[in-house]
Design an enzyme around this catalytic site. Structure first.
Site, PDB file in Angstrom:
ATOM      1  N   LYS A 102       0.848  -1.194   0.000  1.00 45.44           N
ATOM      2  CA  LYS A 102       0.000   0.000   0.000  1.00 45.44           C
ATOM      3  C   LYS A 102       0.881   1.241   0.000  1.00 45.44           C
ATOM      4  O   LYS A 102       1.643   1.471   0.927  1.00 45.44           O
ATOM      5  CB  LYS A 102      -0.912  -0.008   1.236  1.00 45.44           C
ATOM      6  CG  LYS A 102      -1.698   1.287   1.434  1.00 45.44           C
ATOM      7  CD  LYS A 102      -2.431   1.285   2.789  1.00 45.44           C
ATOM      8  CE  LYS A 102      -3.035   2.641   3.096  1.00 45.44           C
ATOM      9  NZ  LYS A 102      -3.663   2.683   4.446  1.00 45.44           N
ATOM     10  N   ASP A 116      -2.673  10.722   3.218  1.00 47.44           N
ATOM     11  CA  ASP A 116      -4.069  10.343   3.426  1.00 47.44           C
ATOM     12  C   ASP A 116      -4.806  11.429   4.200  1.00 47.44           C
ATOM     13  O   ASP A 116      -4.719  11.501   5.425  1.00 47.44           O
ATOM     14  CB  ASP A 116      -4.143   9.012   4.175  1.00 47.44           C
ATOM     15  CG  ASP A 116      -5.583   8.529   4.349  1.00 47.44           C
ATOM     16  OD1 ASP A 116      -6.468   9.067   3.645  1.00 47.44           O
ATOM     17  OD2 ASP A 116      -5.801   7.627   5.175  1.00 47.44           O
ATOM     18  N   LYS A 133     -10.115  13.547   7.747  1.00 48.19           N
ATOM     19  CA  LYS A 133      -9.557  13.367   9.078  1.00 48.19           C
ATOM     20  C   LYS A 133      -9.580  14.682   9.855  1.00 48.19           C
ATOM     21  O   LYS A 133      -9.718  15.763   9.272  1.00 48.19           O
ATOM     22  CB  LYS A 133      -8.111  12.850   8.971  1.00 48.19           C
ATOM     23  CG  LYS A 133      -7.994  11.465   8.354  1.00 48.19           C
ATOM     24  CD  LYS A 133      -6.542  11.018   8.307  1.00 48.19           C
ATOM     25  CE  LYS A 133      -6.398   9.665   7.612  1.00 48.19           C
ATOM     26  NZ  LYS A 133      -6.950   8.568   8.410  1.00 48.19           N
ATOM     27  N   ASP A 162       1.507   6.693   5.480  1.00 50.55           N
ATOM     28  CA  ASP A 162       0.570   5.706   4.940  1.00 50.55           C
ATOM     29  C   ASP A 162       1.130   4.964   3.729  1.00 50.55           C
ATOM     30  O   ASP A 162       0.451   4.122   3.154  1.00 50.55           O
ATOM     31  CB  ASP A 162      -0.755   6.389   4.587  1.00 50.55           C
ATOM     32  CG  ASP A 162      -1.960   5.538   4.941  1.00 50.55           C
ATOM     33  OD1 ASP A 162      -1.777   4.523   5.639  1.00 50.55           O
ATOM     34  OD2 ASP A 162      -3.083   5.871   4.528  1.00 50.55           O
ATOM     35  N   GLU A 218      -9.376   3.757   2.241  1.00 44.69           N
ATOM     36  CA  GLU A 218      -8.886   3.752   0.861  1.00 44.69           C
ATOM     37  C   GLU A 218      -7.789   2.733   0.589  1.00 44.69           C
ATOM     38  O   GLU A 218      -7.625   2.264  -0.537  1.00 44.69           O
ATOM     39  CB  GLU A 218      -8.394   5.154   0.485  1.00 44.69           C
ATOM     40  CG  GLU A 218      -6.981   5.512   0.921  1.00 44.69           C
ATOM     41  CD  GLU A 218      -6.770   5.499   2.429  1.00 44.69           C
ATOM     42  OE1 GLU A 218      -5.650   5.167   2.864  1.00 44.69           O
ATOM     43  OE2 GLU A 218      -7.711   5.831   3.178  1.00 44.69           O
ATOM     44  N   ARG A 254      -7.467  -0.372   1.382  1.00 47.61           N
ATOM     45  CA  ARG A 254      -7.994  -1.677   0.955  1.00 47.61           C
ATOM     46  C   ARG A 254      -8.439  -1.640  -0.502  1.00 47.61           C
ATOM     47  O   ARG A 254      -8.425  -2.669  -1.181  1.00 47.61           O
ATOM     48  CB  ARG A 254      -9.139  -2.093   1.870  1.00 47.61           C
ATOM     49  CG  ARG A 254     -10.329  -1.161   1.852  1.00 47.61           C
ATOM     50  CD  ARG A 254     -11.239  -1.317   3.055  1.00 47.61           C
ATOM     51  NE  ARG A 254     -10.598  -0.864   4.281  1.00 47.61           N
ATOM     52  CZ  ARG A 254     -11.167  -0.895   5.487  1.00 47.61           C
ATOM     53  NH1 ARG A 254     -12.395  -1.372   5.609  1.00 47.61           N
ATOM     54  NH2 ARG A 254     -10.529  -0.469   6.541  1.00 47.61           N
TER      55      ARG A 254
END
Length: 465
Positions: A203, A208, A215, A226, A287, A289
């Protein structure tokens, strides 16, 4: 005396301008922590190494089988990224090992493996430590492409609108609003005589924001990390190939920035992923996944992988489930689960199993208008396991039909950093877990004994089908 030591922790002047620090670490450990004390080695070296001087020597006294883990730990104590204008130290560091149980010297190959692994860990940490304005999607792609070309392996890049055209609805949907376009970047090592195909999927969310499910002001700082899964996969792949890897190995980097903008995905959108399955978006902050769903589907459909491992900073629930020091591992194969745990204890990149029960967890993603939603209905129902199962759903047609593919999901959201610094977590685990496929005796000696040949199982399954 440091709370990490069980003996002396002293400093004294060797001669003017020189300092020696001694520390002894406890040999006590529970059955779920590494006997190498690697997690203490990094902290001890960081705290007690003199701040001044242009050179340093670290001498580690340990069992021969702990050399790799201790070397990894020392490498973590020397991060590379900083834009500080004061108190910046550049030095040459020499690491020496004394192994009382086996006084024979390390071979040149052993030293090469240790040096390569240290480089891969510091590369992974450097990528994670860099802010988004210095490490964009384009920057990570360029970094990966350069590494691939330097290694002499095949490089495939699908980016921007090409992703949409080729059906990568997960990666494209997450990253389409960012200034730097999303990408799938694949490095492929295909040695002669290989009988197995292994895909490591990472990933790579370069930042993010949470998207429209945005957030908070305190929850967003640190989201440069991330991309830790992709960074660790890239570092591990580089070192595996440099040290000699006998099987087909692919690094599948799923790269995007989860931004807010006129083109960004919104809740209620439906994306068609590379698996062909439809996903209703009910949380744009779930996101990772989505991009990995595309990655594992690519590993199955295009790479014909026998073993698929995905690694990611996927959930905050990982820290609640397995803590700061252990990543969570979810897999459809009990034997490989055991191997992953053993590799974690040997390497210092520790993992702990989480519940694999799709029959009671996957219903959390039920949708009235698509094959699934991307976020759970009940956040109190094994959230860390559920998030992993979403990824696996794009690798398998049906969780309840036998599959010859081994799938290993590693959620390392918390081990990826200590405080405000990246740890370079991941390469040590993967190099050890797959060490039996390495030509390095240092790695193969500490690697777990792997289950029976997976490629032959897959061929038999396809023949029966």
């Amino acid at each position: 005396s440091s709370d990490l030591s069980s003996g002396i922790n002293a400093e004294w002047p060797l001669r003017p301008g020189k300092t020696v620090s001694l520390a002894t670490l406890s040999s006590k450990h529970s059955r779920h922590t590494t006997p190498t004390a690697a997690h203490h080695v990094m902290d001890t070296v960081s705290k007690h190494l003199p701040k001044n001087g242009n050179s340093a020597v670290v001498v580690v006294v340990c069992h021969r089988q702990h050399v790799f883990a201790c070397g990894v730990a020392v490498a973590r104590a020397f991060p590379t990224y900083s834009l500080k204008t004061r108190d910046v130290t550049t030095r040459d560091v020499t690491v020496c090992f004394i192994t009382p149980d086996d006084p024979s010297p390390l071979t040149e190959q052993d030293i090469k493996v240790l040096t390569s692994t240290a480089k891969s860990i510091r590369l992974a940490a450097d990528i994670v430590d860099r802010p988004r304005n210095e490490m964009t999607c384009d920057d990570l792609v360029k970094c990966a492409v350069k590494i691939g070309r330097d290694l002499g392996v095949d490089v495939t890049v699908v980016s921007g609108e090409q992703l949409k055209e080729q059906g990568f609805g997960g990666i494209y949907g997450v990253g389409k609003a960012a200034e730097s376009p999303p990408a799938l970047c694949v490095l492929s090592h295909k040695p002669a005589g290989a009988t197995k195909t292994i895909a490591w999927c990472g990933k790579g969310i370069m930042y993010d924001t949470g998207g429209f499910s945005i957030k908070t002001k305190t929850g967003m700082p640190g989201m440069k990390r991330d991309c830790g899964g992709a960074a660790g996969i890239l570092g591990a792949f580089q070192s595996a190939v440099e040290c000699g890897f006998s099987e087909n190995l692919h690094a599948v980097l799923c790269i995007a920035e989860n931004s807010v903008g006129p083109c960004a995905a919104v809740p209620d959108d439906i994306h068609i992923l590379y698996s062909g399955k439809s996903v209703e978006i009910n949380n744009t902050d779930a996101e990772g996944r989505l991009v990995l769903g595309d990655g594992v589907a690519y590993a199955r459909k295009d790479l014909n992988a026998d073993i698929v491992l995905d690694m990611c900073t996927l959930t905050g629930a990982q820290g609640i489930t397995t803590g700061q020091h252990h990543a969570a591992v979810l897999t459809n194969n009990e034997k490989w689960e055991s191997c992953a745990v053993k590799a974690g204890l040997s390497s210092g990149d520790m993992v702990f199993p989480i519940v694999y029960a799709p029959e009671v967890h996957f219903s959390e993603f039920k949708s009235s208008v698509a094959d699934m939603k991307n976020s759970v209905a009940n956040r109190s129902n094994a959230q860390c396991s559920c998030a992993g199962l979403f990824i696996g759903a794009h690798l398998f047609d049906d969780y309840f039909k036998p599959s010859p593919i081994v799938w290993i999901h590693v959620d390392m959201a918390y081990p990826v950093h200590i405080g405000e610094r990246a740890t370079g977590w991941g390469p040590a685990l993967l190099l050890t877990l797959f060490g039996r496929y390495s030509t390095s005796s240092l790695l193969s000696d500490i690697a777990p004994v792997l289950p029976a040949d997976q490629a032959s199982k897959r061929a038999k399954h396809e023949e029966m089908c």
